[in-house]
Design an enzyme around this catalytic site. Sequence first.
Site, PDB file in Angstrom:
ATOM      1  N   HIS A 132      59.827  38.905  39.096  1.00 13.44           N
ATOM      2  CA  HIS A 132      59.145  38.635  37.705  1.00 13.44           C
ATOM      3  C   HIS A 132      59.479  39.666  36.747  1.00 13.44           C
ATOM      4  CE1 HIS A 132      55.647  37.317  34.702  1.00 13.44           C
ATOM      5  NE2 HIS A 132      56.081  38.715  34.504  1.00 13.44           N
ATOM      6  N   GLU A 133      59.448  40.987  37.249  1.00 12.05           N
ATOM      7  CA  GLU A 133      59.858  42.130  36.269  1.00 12.05           C
ATOM      8  C   GLU A 133      61.284  42.046  36.167  1.00 12.05           C
ATOM      9  OE1 GLU A 133      57.638  43.161  34.663  1.00 12.05           O
ATOM     10  OE2 GLU A 133      56.096  42.632  35.865  1.00 12.05           O
TER      11      GLU A 133
END
Length: 169
Positions: A132-133
Amino acid sequence: MAILPIRTVPDPVLREKGKRIRTIDNSIIKLAADMLETMHDAPGVGLTACQVGVPIRLVVIGNIADVEDFVLVNPEVVKTKGVRTVTEGCLSIPGYSGTIKRAEQVTVKGKDLEGREIRIKAYDLLAQALEHEIDHSNGILYIDHLENESDLRKVKPGEEEMEDAENVD
């Protein structure tokens, strides 16, 4: 340290690809500390510099059981394995969660704040948070992974913290 404002959609900085960090200086170390404080205050399990308006490749991860807070400079996913369906939220898209596909396992490489190369093999929520990051660092939001609009749903305040709707960052 300071709590930084988290940018939300449609802020254009969220769609920028973060620039590689060439030198880890005091400004990067301070930004990472501020990001960790911001992530804990939010609360989330990860945050990228793009989400606080700085389009560079800097990620912080924490608030995950059995995982100490850590910082990754110039992280990249080098290997994925398997696929699983997850419900994901994002501090930059408040009030919503979505059902998407993420890898069961990821291998990520980057540097720590002392410039040492690190490699992380992660599973479950940690793998999801890393993917996600790193997506954020590439200007990609989890909503870009939705297969159809019905996979995105509005959530009530506090519901984001439920186990089945992880607020990844």
